[in-house]
Design a protein around this motif. Structure first.
Motif, PDB file in Angstrom:
ATOM      1  N   PHE A  80       0.840  -1.198   0.000  1.00 38.81           N
ATOM      2  CA  PHE A  80       0.000   0.000   0.000  1.00 38.81           C
ATOM      3  C   PHE A  80       0.872   1.244   0.000  1.00 38.81           C
ATOM      4  CE2 PHE A  80       0.669  -1.450   4.311  1.00 38.81           C
ATOM      5  CZ  PHE A  80       0.906  -0.307   5.060  1.00 38.81           C
ATOM      6  N   TYR A  95      -4.253   0.867  -1.627  1.00 40.19           N
ATOM      7  CA  TYR A  95      -3.727  -0.484  -1.460  1.00 40.19           C
ATOM      8  C   TYR A  95      -3.660  -1.176  -2.816  1.00 40.19           C
ATOM      9  CZ  TYR A  95      -8.716  -1.708  -1.509  1.00 40.19           C
ATOM     10  OH  TYR A  95     -10.040  -1.845  -1.846  1.00 40.19           O
ATOM     11  N   ASP A  98      -4.910  -7.703  -1.655  1.00 34.75           N
ATOM     12  CA  ASP A  98      -5.910  -7.964  -0.607  1.00 34.75           C
ATOM     13  C   ASP A  98      -5.330  -7.756   0.787  1.00 34.75           C
ATOM     14  OD1 ASP A  98      -7.953  -8.498  -2.363  1.00 34.75           O
ATOM     15  OD2 ASP A  98      -7.630 -10.672  -2.372  1.00 34.75           O
ATOM     16  N   ARG A 101      -5.266  -4.181   1.522  1.00 34.07           N
ATOM     17  CA  ARG A 101      -6.616  -3.695   1.840  1.00 34.07           C
ATOM     18  C   ARG A 101      -6.962  -3.982   3.301  1.00 34.07           C
ATOM     19  NH1 ARG A 101     -11.032  -6.426   2.322  1.00 34.07           N
ATOM     20  NH2 ARG A 101     -10.149  -8.250   1.271  1.00 34.07           N
ATOM     21  N   ASN A 105      -7.592  -0.988   6.043  1.00 33.80           N
ATOM     22  CA  ASN A 105      -8.944  -0.846   6.599  1.00 33.80           C
ATOM     23  C   ASN A 105      -8.908  -0.581   8.102  1.00 33.80           C
ATOM     24  OD1 ASN A 105     -10.303  -1.130   4.214  1.00 33.80           O
ATOM     25  ND2 ASN A 105     -10.781  -3.295   4.481  1.00 33.80           N
TER      26      ASN A 105
END
Length: 250
Positions: A80, A95, A98, A101, A105
């Motif tokens: 990211f 990002y 996955d 992410r 978050n």
């Protein structure tokens, strides 16, 4: 409705940040008016000048605050980027996989100074877990101003624990758009280019699912070396700063 309310308060916060930065700028230029009389005049003029400048620039000032001037790419397996403004504040996070992410978050670092933001990132449970599994932390800085990039890189080095296996480097701002076009962060894109030198058949898709340590091992490099002349040890950190590169195994 809740999102609109949140956006409104975020905007107010950003405007206050802009006013504070304006006050700081004026203070630096006036050297804080060192005499008592001038201090009094200074206190009176600062709010007026700050408001005047804010009204003068209006939405232009708002855009100025939210204009990206540099990027800090953070890659382990999570990948990211922190987008910074000219005041070195985090204005957004992007990002590129996955895992990136999931990490972002859980972060609440918008409008933080990048040094405080990095401290928060390195303390998050998921990042600590990756690093405890002997994964490698790669941080790349890219921006419009080389001198500012070097300062950011030097400050980042002081934020990272000395025992941590990491590699820091400074990229060209042109790398940003090229990396994003390829669907990669700046840091992973630069690692991809190094791997291509060893294996020209390597594609972007080949590296998207790889950790930075895996890419390093495939490239045959063991640590980072800074062009300033000071080399890091086997963990990839040292006192030299500047344009970084991977260092080959002996």
């Amino acid at each position: 409705m809740n999102n609109k309310i949140k956006e409104t308060f975020d905007n107010i916060h950003a405007e206050e940040e802009l006013k504070e930065q304006t006050q700081k700028y004026i203070a630096e230029k006036t050297r804080n008016y060192t005499t008592p009389q001038k201090k009094s005049a200074y206190k009176m003029i600062i709010p007026a000048v700050a408001c005047f400048l804010f009204l003068l620039f209006g939405f232009s000032g708002y855009r100025l605050y939210f204009t990206q001037t540099s990027v800090i790419s953070i890659d382990i397996n999570p990948s990211f980027e922190l987008n910074l403004n000219r005041f070195n504040r985090v204005i957004s996070i992007d990002y590129y996989n996955d895992d990136g992410r999931k990490v972002t978050n859980d972060l609440h670092i918008q409008f933080m100074d990048y040094r405080n933001a990095l401290d928060e990132i390195l303390k998050t449970e998921s990042i600590v877990s990756y690093l405890n599994q002997d994964e490698m932390l790669s941080i790349s800085v890219a921006g419009n101003n080389d001198q500012e990039n070097k300062e950011i890189l030097e400050n980042i080095e002081t934020c990272i624990p000395k025992h941590q296996d990491h590699c820091c480097d400074m990229g060209n701002y042109d790398d940003v758009s090229e990396a994003h076009d390829a669907g990669l962060s700046v840091g992973k894109y630069r690692a991809f280019l190094e791997l291509q030198k060893v294996n020209p058949d390597t594609t972007v898709e080949d590296v998207k699912g790889l950790t930075m340590r895996q890419i390093r091992e495939m490239t045959g490099y063991s640590s980072c070396e800074f062009h300033s002349g000071n080399k890091g040890n086997g963990h990839g950190h040292g006192e030299g700063h500047g344009h970084g590169k991977w260092q080959e195994n002996d």
